[in-house]
Design a protein around this motif. Structure first.
Motif, short mmCIF file in Angstrom:
data_model
loop_
_atom_site.label_atom_id
_atom_site.label_comp_id
_atom_site.label_asym_id
_atom_site.label_seq_id
_atom_site.Cartn_x
_atom_site.Cartn_y
_atom_site.Cartn_z
N LYS A 1 0.82 -1.22 0.00
CA LYS A 1 0.00 0.00 0.00
C LYS A 1 0.85 1.26 0.00
O LYS A 1 0.59 2.20 -0.76
N LYS A 2 1.88 1.28 0.84
CA LYS A 2 2.68 2.50 1.00
C LYS A 2 3.69 2.71 -0.12
O LYS A 2 3.92 3.83 -0.55
N GLN A 3 4.32 1.63 -0.57
CA GLN A 3 5.41 1.77 -1.51
C GLN A 3 5.01 1.59 -2.97
O GLN A 3 5.69 2.07 -3.87
N VAL A 4 3.91 0.88 -3.21
CA VAL A 4 3.54 0.58 -4.60
C VAL A 4 2.23 1.27 -4.99
O VAL A 4 2.20 2.12 -5.89
N LEU A 5 1.13 0.91 -4.32
CA LEU A 5 -0.17 1.46 -4.72
C LEU A 5 -0.23 2.96 -4.55
O LEU A 5 -0.86 3.67 -5.35
#
Length: 468
Positions: free
Chosen positions: A59-63
């Motif tokens: 969630k934090k690094q990709v999406l």
């Protein structure tokens, strides 16, 4: 649908074909996530293994990056794809993949695959976020004075522990994959310009030519790294340690470290006889004390090999070598014992080996109790029952304690094999058997080599490839 009829780029540009390809490769595995997403104004796909990362990391690094307003600003799909790699995921390890067959190996290594409909390329981003054991004090090599850090099961952590101790641009890491079923990462570490290139080439060749099916611990490849030499390899020729300072110290002495992902034991080659009696703590204290401790280990090694055999030889064949007072005491203790000295020693040695194995395999909470209470109760009961004499218990106890003095446990375990051989020879021909056993042992030691390095090189001159 037959995917083989399409070109690699055409397959990657169709998200539906990619989904079908993943389904054919991974089957019904529940940890494969194939998520349809929006990348700007374009349709996209995100694929990763949930067991190799965490949902928070995704969630934090990709999406979060894919949902950024900046993603929709480029006018074309190709421009969006380029921007993802150059800007949004520049801080993560990533690479562009143009071959559909390369995607499954990337996914099982912990990469997330990002695709855009109509773009004949995929972006593989390293999204590994695994829970691993924190750096703790070594369990098999106790530390009194020195660094309390020990290697863990993570190869990345182990490499960082080595890198932190070498502020040196000549430190090299090389990666290999072993095990056609597990594809385990194996790294060799060495100081370029210090280690002999011939030895590095030998290690590379042995790793490349390995044909093992699976690899879960560094012990699996110790036999692979053993140099065949001229004799039987009854002594270990591969050093192993949980201590980063010990491994780094060997690397400064022209050695090569082998790190296996998933194992807290790092291997070192080439290794010689004296390596297994050295401890990093010897250099952390006064020279005299360190030297005394090292020589004490050599003495304990000799005791663990010869004491039972010597006892059998002098009590059974050469009583004239024993002082009269001591001989009288031994005879009084052995009065009523139904077995000869050789059978006594063998019985006690085998009993102690069973107790040691039981203490090792039992749960940690009760293991120590079984070892101590079992040894005391059985020893005392055996003496009271007249099965063995007190002097036999003393001899076996001294031998067992001496066998644990070597800093490397695997070396001490090898001593047991030779000790039983010495006992058999002494039981047959007395002191002549003990001398014969020692001669055979020395011949064996002089014939062993570790990657071309004589096992007893401390006691002989060696050329430019000198290992200290």
């Amino acid at each position: 649908m037959n995917l083989d009829n399409h070109g690699h780029g055409e397959q990657l540009s169709s998200l539906e074909r990619v989904k079908q390809f993943f389904q054919s490769k991974f089957g019904q595995t529940t940890d494969l996530a194939v998520v349809s997403i929006s990348i700007g104004s374009y349709e996209g796909l995100l694929c990763y293994l949930t067991t190799m990362t965490s949902s928070d990391f995704i969630k934090k690094q990709v999406l979060k990056e894919l949902a950024s307003p900046e993603v929709s600003s480029p006018p074309t799909k190709e421009a969006v794809f380029q921007q993802l790699g150059n800007n949004h995921f520049a801080g993560l390890t990533h690479e562009v993949v143009t071959d559909l067959e390369q995607l499954p190996p990337k996914i099982v290594l912990g990469y997330g695959i990002i695709l855009i409909e109509g773009v004949p390329m995929a972006l593989a981003v390293d999204v590994r976020s695994l829970n691993s054991r924190s750096i703790e004090e070594p369990t098999t090599q106790n530390v009194v004075r020195g660094p309390k850090e020990g290697f863990t099961e993570s190869a990345d952590t182990n490499m960082s522990l080595i890198r932190r101790r070498f502020n040196n641009v000549n430190l090299r890491f090389e990666k290999f994959e072993l095990g056609y079923m597990t594809h385990t990462a194996v790294y060799i570490a060495y100081l370029d310009g210090e280690v002999d290139t011939e030895i590095v080439d030998q290690v590379r060749e042995k790793l490349k030519q390995s044909h093992i099916d699976s690899l879960f611990d560094s012990g699996r490849i110790e036999e692979l790294l053993h140099s065949k030499g001229k004799g039987m390899q009854l002594f270990p020729t591969v050093y192993n340690s949980e201590r980063p300072d010990a491994v780094c110290r060997h690397m400064t002495n022209k050695r090569i470290a082998i790190i296996v992902d998933g194992s807290p034991f790092v291997l070192v080659v080439p290794s010689i006889f004296t390596d297994f009696f050295k401890s990093p703590e010897d250099e952390y204290q006064w020279f005299v004390i360190g030297s005394f401790s090292r020589y004490l280990r050599y003495f304990a090694f000799i005791l663990s090999l010869t004491v039972p055999a010597l006892y059998i030889a002098v009590t059974s064949y050469h009583q004239e070598l024993i002082p009269s007072i001591l001989l009288t005491s031994i005879a009084a203790q052995r009065e009523g014992i139904p077995f000869p000295a050789s059978i006594e020693i063998l019985l006690m040695e085998i009993t102690f080996e069973i107790l040691r194995e039981a203490g090792t395999r039992m749960p940690r909470i009760v293991g120590a109790t079984i070892s101590i209470v079992g040894a005391l109760v059985l020893g005392e009961a055996a003496v009271q029952a007249g099965v063995v004499s007190n002097i036999t218990v003393i001899v076996v106890s001294l031998t067992a304690i001496s066998g644990f003095v070597a800093p490397i446990y695997t070396f001490g375990s090898k001593v047991r094999f030779f000790r039983f051989g010495m006992i058999v020879l002494s039981s047959v021909i007395g002191l002549y058997g003990l001398v014969l056993g020692c001669c055979l042992l020395m011949i064996q030691l002089t014939r062993i080599e570790s990657f071309g390095v004589p096992y007893l090189s401390l006691f002989s001159k060696w050329d430019k490839r000198s290992v200290t």
